[in-house]
Scaffold this motif. Structure first.
Motif, PDB file in Angstrom:
ATOM      1  N   ILE A  60       0.874  -1.166   0.000  1.00 56.08           N
ATOM      2  CA  ILE A  60       0.000   0.000   0.000  1.00 56.08           C
ATOM      3  C   ILE A  60       0.909   1.213   0.000  1.00 56.08           C
ATOM      4  N   LEU A  61       0.751   2.061  -1.009  1.00 55.52           N
ATOM      5  CA  LEU A  61       1.619   3.222  -1.189  1.00 55.52           C
ATOM      6  C   LEU A  61       0.898   4.479  -0.719  1.00 55.52           C
ATOM      7  N   ASP A  62       1.641   5.402  -0.151  1.00 54.37           N
ATOM      8  CA  ASP A  62       1.097   6.710   0.211  1.00 54.37           C
ATOM      9  C   ASP A  62       1.426   7.668  -0.915  1.00 54.37           C
ATOM     10  N   LEU A  63       0.412   8.079  -1.652  1.00 51.16           N
ATOM     11  CA  LEU A  63       0.583   9.000  -2.767  1.00 51.16           C
ATOM     12  C   LEU A  63       0.148  10.383  -2.309  1.00 51.16           C
ATOM     13  N   VAL A  64       1.070  11.331  -2.329  1.00 51.12           N
ATOM     14  CA  VAL A  64       0.785  12.694  -1.893  1.00 51.12           C
ATOM     15  C   VAL A  64       0.657  13.560  -3.146  1.00 51.12           C
ATOM     16  N   ILE A  65      -0.580  13.985  -3.431  1.00 44.98           N
ATOM     17  CA  ILE A  65      -0.852  14.813  -4.607  1.00 44.98           C
ATOM     18  C   ILE A  65      -1.157  16.220  -4.118  1.00 44.98           C
ATOM     19  N   ASP A  66      -0.242  17.137  -4.395  1.00 40.92           N
ATOM     20  CA  ASP A  66      -0.381  18.535  -3.982  1.00 40.92           C
ATOM     21  C   ASP A  66      -0.768  18.647  -2.501  1.00 40.92           C
ATOM     22  N   GLY A  67      -0.100  17.874  -1.644  1.00 44.10           N
ATOM     23  CA  GLY A  67      -0.304  17.952  -0.210  1.00 44.10           C
ATOM     24  C   GLY A  67      -1.357  17.014   0.354  1.00 44.10           C
ATOM     25  N   GLN A  68      -2.160  16.377  -0.496  1.00 41.08           N
ATOM     26  CA  GLN A  68      -3.196  15.462  -0.010  1.00 41.08           C
ATOM     27  C   GLN A  68      -2.713  14.024  -0.138  1.00 41.08           C
ATOM     28  N   LYS A  69      -2.755  13.277   0.974  1.00 39.52           N
ATOM     29  CA  LYS A  69      -2.276  11.894   0.991  1.00 39.52           C
ATOM     30  C   LYS A  69      -3.419  10.938   0.681  1.00 39.52           C
ATOM     31  N   GLN A  70      -3.129   9.956  -0.196  1.00 35.49           N
ATOM     32  CA  GLN A  70      -4.093   8.932  -0.565  1.00 35.49           C
ATOM     33  C   GLN A  70      -3.417   7.573  -0.495  1.00 35.49           C
ATOM     34  N   ALA A  71      -4.172   6.549  -0.102  1.00 29.90           N
ATOM     35  CA  ALA A  71      -3.660   5.179  -0.103  1.00 29.90           C
ATOM     36  C   ALA A  71      -3.956   4.582  -1.478  1.00 29.90           C
ATOM     37  N   VAL A  72      -2.904   4.079  -2.147  1.00 29.27           N
ATOM     38  CA  VAL A  72      -3.051   3.516  -3.487  1.00 29.27           C
ATOM     39  C   VAL A  72      -2.248   2.220  -3.584  1.00 29.27           C
ATOM     40  N   ILE A  73      -2.555   1.441  -4.626  1.00 26.78           N
ATOM     41  CA  ILE A  73      -1.737   0.284  -4.984  1.00 26.78           C
ATOM     42  C   ILE A  73      -1.354   0.422  -6.449  1.00 26.78           C
ATOM     43  N   LEU A  74      -0.230  -0.158  -6.800  1.00 32.26           N
ATOM     44  CA  LEU A  74       0.243  -0.166  -8.183  1.00 32.26           C
ATOM     45  C   LEU A  74      -0.628  -1.117  -8.983  1.00 32.26           C
ATOM     46  N   ARG A  75      -1.159  -0.660 -10.106  1.00 32.66           N
ATOM     47  CA  ARG A  75      -1.987  -1.518 -10.944  1.00 32.66           C
ATOM     48  C   ARG A  75      -1.284  -1.893 -12.249  1.00 32.66           C
ATOM     49  N   ASP A  76      -0.574  -0.960 -12.870  1.00 32.47           N
ATOM     50  CA  ASP A  76       0.048  -1.257 -14.157  1.00 32.47           C
ATOM     51  C   ASP A  76       1.142  -0.234 -14.431  1.00 32.47           C
ATOM     52  N   PHE A  77       2.113  -0.629 -15.257  1.00 29.05           N
ATOM     53  CA  PHE A  77       3.126   0.305 -15.719  1.00 29.05           C
ATOM     54  C   PHE A  77       3.638  -0.175 -17.065  1.00 29.05           C
ATOM     55  N   GLN A  78       4.108   0.771 -17.857  1.00 25.34           N
ATOM     56  CA  GLN A  78       4.659   0.456 -19.169  1.00 25.34           C
ATOM     57  C   GLN A  78       6.106   0.920 -19.222  1.00 25.34           C
TER      58      GLN A  78
END
Length: 186
Positions: A60-78
């Motif tokens: 579970i990753l903590d993604l901080v977008i412009d100061g707001q923290k969200q819990a996310v998971i990696l789904r895909d990458f190219q």
């Protein structure tokens, strides 16, 4: 290990804008689920080196977008076909109180101590290297260990033979599929 990724909202869209971002050492990305999809931009090298760590793919990753923290998971990458470059990455927002499906790596151990290898001259083939599990985000394991010490020549280890942490279930077993994971062939 907790991962915190710093991101910013992406204003410019399209192929040309994405190329300019990549040229500047940035990585275009998208976050979706539990609300509207957001286009964001991250630092390329941070993600490039994090992707080399196995735990990053199931944590579970903590993604901080412009100061707001969200819990996310990696789904895909190219990745780029021949350059060492990540072209795009997708994240999914998660609710920490709802189960999610995630692919987890299998770690095979004790193959050299099995009767099949030591006494019967068998070779062990890994059929599946990752398995889809369903669990609460806080219960997700970094990997699942597959103990091959008890395998004999001509036998296989199946999904139902795996020892899982509490609160974790294998999606294929829920559907009634008990696939082979490893096979000892003479």
């Amino acid at each position: 290990m907790a991962y915190e990724l710093i991101a910013a909202k992406r204003e410019e869209m399209g192929t040309g804008a994405s190329r300019r971002l990549r040229h500047a050492g940035k990585l275009p990305a998208v976050v979706y689920g539990n609300g509207a999809a957001e286009s964001i931009v991250l630092d390329h090298n941070t993600i490039f080196y994090a992707l080399k760590e196995e735990a990053f793919h199931s944590a579970i990753l903590d993604l901080v977008i412009d100061g707001q923290k969200q819990a996310v998971i990696l789904r895909d990458f190219q990745n780029h076909p021949y350059k060492q470059q990540v072209l795009h990455i997708d994240f999914q927002r998660v609710d920490l109180n709802q189960k999610v499906n995630v692919k987890i790596q299998l770690h095979f151990v004790n193959a050299d101590q099995s009767e099949a290898v030591k006494l019967q001259g068998a070779k062990i083939s890994h059929i599946i290297n990752e398995v889809e599990v369903r669990a609460l985000p806080g219960d997700l394991p970094k990997f699942i260990e597959v103990d091959l010490s008890a395998i004999k020549a001509g036998e296989a280890v199946h999904l139902s033979d795996l020892k899982l942490p509490a609160g974790v279930e294998i999606a294929a077993l829920v559907r009634g599929e008990d696939a082979a994971i490893a096979l000892a062939s003479a």
